[in-house]
Design a protein around this motif. Structure first.
Motif, PDB file in Angstrom:
ATOM      1  N   PHE A 172       0.968  -1.223   0.160  1.00  0.00           N
ATOM      2  CA  PHE A 172      -0.009   0.086  -0.099  1.00  0.00           C
ATOM      3  C   PHE A 172       0.790   1.446  -0.024  1.00  0.00           C
ATOM      4  N   PHE A 173       0.703   1.852  -1.084  1.00  0.00           N
ATOM      5  CA  PHE A 173       1.838   3.092  -1.249  1.00  0.00           C
ATOM      6  C   PHE A 173       0.895   4.497  -1.634  1.00  0.00           C
ATOM      7  N   ALA A 174      -0.158   4.646  -0.764  1.00  0.00           N
ATOM      8  CA  ALA A 174      -1.189   5.676  -1.486  1.00  0.00           C
ATOM      9  C   ALA A 174      -1.447   6.402  -0.121  1.00  0.00           C
ATOM     10  N   TYR A 175      -1.754   7.661  -0.336  1.00  0.00           N
ATOM     11  CA  TYR A 175      -1.959   8.657   0.560  1.00  0.00           C
ATOM     12  C   TYR A 175      -0.781   8.925   1.251  1.00  0.00           C
ATOM     13  N   PHE A 176      -0.757   8.874   2.838  1.00  0.00           N
ATOM     14  CA  PHE A 176       0.236   8.807   3.608  1.00  0.00           C
ATOM     15  C   PHE A 176       0.115   7.754   4.630  1.00  0.00           C
ATOM     16  N   PRO A 177       1.195   7.321   5.399  1.00  0.00           N
ATOM     17  CA  PRO A 177       1.173   6.293   6.439  1.00  0.00           C
ATOM     18  C   PRO A 177      -0.276   6.320   7.334  1.00  0.00           C
ATOM     19  N   ALA A 178      -0.761   5.270   7.723  1.00  0.00           N
ATOM     20  CA  ALA A 178      -1.897   5.208   8.625  1.00  0.00           C
ATOM     21  C   ALA A 178      -1.087   4.168   9.800  1.00  0.00           C
ATOM     22  N   ALA A 179      -0.737   4.775  10.746  1.00  0.00           N
ATOM     23  CA  ALA A 179       0.053   4.355  11.797  1.00  0.00           C
ATOM     24  C   ALA A 179      -0.482   3.041  12.550  1.00  0.00           C
ATOM     25  N   SER A 180       0.304   1.898  12.871  1.00  0.00           N
ATOM     26  CA  SER A 180      -0.131   0.916  13.437  1.00  0.00           C
ATOM     27  C   SER A 180       0.808   0.061  14.264  1.00  0.00           C
ATOM     28  N   SER A 181       0.647  -0.257  15.427  1.00  0.00           N
ATOM     29  CA  SER A 181       1.407  -0.961  16.281  1.00  0.00           C
ATOM     30  C   SER A 181       0.727  -1.724  17.167  1.00  0.00           C
ATOM     31  N   PHE A 182       1.462  -2.629  17.830  1.00  0.00           N
ATOM     32  CA  PHE A 182       0.854  -3.613  19.052  1.00  0.00           C
ATOM     33  C   PHE A 182       0.466  -2.970  20.014  1.00  0.00           C
ATOM     34  N   PRO A 183       1.480  -2.054  20.666  1.00  0.00           N
ATOM     35  CA  PRO A 183       1.360  -1.104  22.026  1.00  0.00           C
ATOM     36  C   PRO A 183       0.012  -0.359  21.632  1.00  0.00           C
ATOM     37  N   ALA A 184       0.218   0.128  20.548  1.00  0.00           N
ATOM     38  CA  ALA A 184      -1.002   1.142  20.273  1.00  0.00           C
ATOM     39  C   ALA A 184      -2.314   0.516  20.196  1.00  0.00           C
ATOM     40  N   LEU A 185      -2.437  -0.621  19.591  1.00  0.00           N
ATOM     41  CA  LEU A 185      -3.554  -1.588  19.544  1.00  0.00           C
ATOM     42  C   LEU A 185      -4.010  -1.922  20.947  1.00  0.00           C
ATOM     43  N   LEU A 186      -3.138  -2.257  21.880  1.00  0.00           N
ATOM     44  CA  LEU A 186      -3.343  -2.635  23.142  1.00  0.00           C
ATOM     45  C   LEU A 186      -3.925  -1.552  23.792  1.00  0.00           C
ATOM     46  N   ALA A 187      -3.588  -0.282  23.638  1.00  0.00           N
ATOM     47  CA  ALA A 187      -3.692   0.803  24.637  1.00  0.00           C
ATOM     48  C   ALA A 187      -5.313   1.220  23.998  1.00  0.00           C
ATOM     49  N   ASP A 188      -5.466   1.025  22.665  1.00  0.00           N
ATOM     50  CA  ASP A 188      -6.818   1.257  22.470  1.00  0.00           C
ATOM     51  C   ASP A 188      -7.881   0.498  23.107  1.00  0.00           C
ATOM     52  N   MET A 189      -7.564  -0.896  23.126  1.00  0.00           N
ATOM     53  CA  MET A 189      -8.410  -1.776  23.758  1.00  0.00           C
ATOM     54  C   MET A 189      -8.709  -1.495  25.357  1.00  0.00           C
ATOM     55  N   LEU A 190      -7.453  -1.017  25.827  1.00  0.00           N
ATOM     56  CA  LEU A 190      -7.666  -0.476  27.255  1.00  0.00           C
ATOM     57  C   LEU A 190      -8.348   0.817  27.407  1.00  0.00           C
ATOM     58  N   CYS A 191      -8.418   1.476  26.384  1.00  0.00           N
ATOM     59  CA  CYS A 191      -9.035   2.760  26.471  1.00  0.00           C
ATOM     60  C   CYS A 191     -10.595   2.444  26.432  1.00  0.00           C
ATOM     61  N   GLY A 192     -10.962   1.433  25.600  1.00  0.00           N
ATOM     62  CA  GLY A 192     -12.170   1.029  25.348  1.00  0.00           C
ATOM     63  C   GLY A 192     -12.751   0.486  26.793  1.00  0.00           C
ATOM     64  N   GLY A 193     -11.821  -0.533  27.354  1.00  0.00           N
ATOM     65  CA  GLY A 193     -12.331  -0.869  28.416  1.00  0.00           C
ATOM     66  C   GLY A 193     -12.580  -0.044  29.785  1.00  0.00           C
ATOM     67  N   ILE A 194     -11.590   1.058  29.648  1.00  0.00           N
ATOM     68  CA  ILE A 194     -11.837   1.920  31.004  1.00  0.00           C
ATOM     69  C   ILE A 194     -13.048   2.845  30.737  1.00  0.00           C
ATOM     70  N   GLY A 195     -13.208   3.169  29.197  1.00  0.00           N
ATOM     71  CA  GLY A 195     -14.661   3.827  29.077  1.00  0.00           C
ATOM     72  C   GLY A 195     -14.799   5.198  29.664  1.00  0.00           C
TER      73      GLY A 195
END
Length: 420
Positions: free
Chosen positions: A9-32
């Protein structure tokens, strides 16, 4: 689903992703939590304040932009760079109206509003024009030079013309890393002009800002000391999942003064405590509620560290120059703008129709994905290094694929031209 995180995928700009960010988003949803104020969630507010100071120090922002213990500035996480631009424009509008009314009490707010003008490069993102549309003010494009950058003389010429016509310049959005070709406006020329003319200068570095954590790219931010607000998106190139758009202001009172409304149900005795981290961030944004987005930033910074994130940026820049080298070796192609960071603008030497046909064949083949742009009426293909997992082998494959499709297209093009 479009596979934004594919190494092809070489379109637009990067859409960042990483495992620690994914885990943090899950925790964010859990804390709510809904962290609109310090009282609603002290940890949400305080961690965000500290994380924006950390990030500001990573890119060597001037001290005035940091909250610290007793600073006048500070940072906040917006949803996107578009929001940051709108917020800064609305704050600038309010500040200018109040200043002009104090100088000329005979003018009504409506009369002042009708004379306000915002400015941006003709290469600026469409969100700047949209911000002016929402803010109900005029906006004018400042012509860019041969490097697709705005210089001081071009801005001054437009300002002089508008002031002579009785208009009130109040806002300029400088771009560091334009969407089309990653060009950089000349801050060291533009900043002093904006300061002299009482014009709020906002810097939109949505994509390129992440690269400023590397000392070798930090010079691209020189001149930020003249700005009133600055923004970039860690969710583009700094391994923090969307949405996480970092915005700093020199004087947070300018934002609070534009957006502060305090019904009784939002008041709390701690808001007057003077605590440096007890910010009421609902006054720094358009919506009232906010997610615990600073968790993503914290998790990523703690796991990767500054050196790990610097290597991620440097790897992408190396790969962009590898692709640039491959393009330059093929005399059928041309590079259309200087390659500074991880974006290459290139095209076949020939008509726009030819390049439109090439892009269509590339995307219809579904091996890689690209998007185009226009540079001085030329139809140009953009090749952005996007994925966290992209390697040299993917760059070589992409170029071989493009080159073969170009060969097939040119053969067909020549046959059709000969028949005609």
């Amino acid at each position: 689903v479009t596979h934004w995180h594919s190494p092809y995928f070489f379109a637009y700009f990067p859409a960042a992703s990483s495992f620690p960010a994914l885990l943090a988003d899950m925790l964010c949803g859990g804390i709510g939590c809904v962290g609109f104020s310090w009282a609603a969630s002290p940890a949400c507010t305080e961690l965000e304040t500290v994380m924006l100071d950390w990030l500001g120090k990573m890119i060597n922002l001037p001290q005035e932009f940091l909250a610290g213990k007793d600073g006048q500035g500070g940072g906040v996480i917006q949803g996107s760079a578009s929001e940051a631009t709108l917020i800064s424009l609305l704050a600038a509008r309010t500040k200018t109206i109040r200043r002009v009314q104090s100088e000329k009490p005979e003018l009504t707010e409506a009369e002042i509003m009708g004379r306000l003008v915002a400015y941006a490069s003709d290469q600026a993102h469409s969100s700047v024009e949209r911000a002016a549309l929402i803010g109900a003010v005029k906006i004018k494009n400042v012509p860019s030079d041969d490097t697709f950058s705005v210089c001081g003389s071009a801005l001054k010429k437009v300002l002089d013309e508008d002031k002579a016509a009785g208009l009130i310049p109040f806002f300029f959005c400088a771009t560091l890393g334009t969407t089309s070709c990653c060009s950089f406006d000349k801050l060291l020329e533009l900043g002093p002009i904006c300061n002299k003319e009482n014009i709020w200068m906002h810097i939109d570095a949505a994509y390129a800002g992440s690269a400023f954590i590397c000392p070798e790219f930090r010079h691209l931010l020189n001149g930020v000391e003249f700005a009133d607000s600055f923004n970039f998106n860690p969710h583009k190139w700094l391994l923090v999942n969307f949405d996480c758009s970092a915005m700093w202001v020199k004087k947070r009172s300018d934002l609070i003064g534009a957006f502060k409304l305090e019904p009784l149900y939002l008041q709390h005795h701690h808001q007057e405590s003077g605590c440096p981290c007890c910010f009421w961030l609902q006054h720094w944004q358009i919506p009232l509620g906010r997610r615990f987005r600073s968790l993503k930033l914290w998790f990523v910074l703690r796991l990767y560290g500054v050196t790990g994130l610097q290597e991620h940026i440097r790897k992408h820049v190396r790969l962009s120059h590898q692709f640039e080298h491959l393009v330059l070796q093929d005399e059928r192609f041309e590079i259309c703008a200087e390659v500074v960071l991880g974006l290459i603008c290139f095209r076949l030497k020939g008509s726009n129709e030819l390049n439109e046909a090439l892009l269509k064949s590339i995307n219809q083949a579904k091996k890689i994905h690209l998007v185009p742009c226009h540079l001085r009426e030329k139809f140009v293909l953009r090749f952005a290094i996007c994925s966290r997992t992209v390697e040299s082998t993917h760059i070589k494959f992409a170029w071989q694929h493009i080159s073969q499709l170009a060969t097939d297209l040119l053969k067909t093009w020549e046959q059709n031209h000969h028949q005609q």
